[in-house]
Design an enzyme around this catalytic site. Structure first.
Site, short mmCIF file in Angstrom:
data_model
loop_
_atom_site.label_atom_id
_atom_site.label_comp_id
_atom_site.label_asym_id
_atom_site.label_seq_id
_atom_site.Cartn_x
_atom_site.Cartn_y
_atom_site.Cartn_z
N CYS A 10 0.83 -1.20 0.00
CA CYS A 10 0.00 0.00 0.00
C CYS A 10 0.87 1.26 0.00
CB CYS A 10 -0.91 -0.01 1.22
SG CYS A 10 -1.85 1.50 1.48
N THR A 11 0.68 2.11 -0.98
CA THR A 11 1.45 3.35 -1.08
C THR A 11 1.28 4.21 0.16
OG1 THR A 11 1.24 3.31 -3.48
CG2 THR A 11 1.81 5.42 -2.48
#
Length: 113
Positions: A10-11
């Protein structure tokens, strides 16, 4: 010690982890997809967040849409669904003592560290 419930794919979670690294604070990374919280642990996190369990669910996830979206569920049932399918847990979650935030937007982390 500060904890971050982290998903490396997840960024936003990676950005939050970098923010914590830059803060100089000690922290612990909890890879919640591998170290799935127990029912009681997740319930305690939800209480620290001061939200209803459904607010922690990633409702756009395929698993949610296909299996839970149209069901009427109790809070405990929602928590159990997240435990059985931890990808449903919103991230990143940052916990510092009795306080916690879902770090979206990232600036929310500053409120508790």
């Amino acid at each position: 010690m500060i904890q971050i419930y982290h998903n490396s794919r997840c960024t936003k979670s990676r950005e939050c982890l970098a923010f914590l690294e830059e803060s100089g604070q000690e922290y612990e990374v909890v890879k919640y997809l591998e170290e799935v919280p127990t029912f009681d642990e997740l319930k305690a996190i939800i209480q620290k967040l001061n939200i209803k369990p459904i607010a922690l669910v990633r409702r756009k996830e395929k698993i949610w849409i296909e299996n839970f979206k149209d069901k009427t569920m109790s809070d405990d049932e929602v928590i159990k669904a997240m435990i059985l399918n931890p990808i449903l847990i919103e991230r990143p979650i940052v916990i510092n003592g009795a306080r916690a935030v879902i770090a979206r937007p990232l600036e929310k982390v500053s409120q508790i560290i």
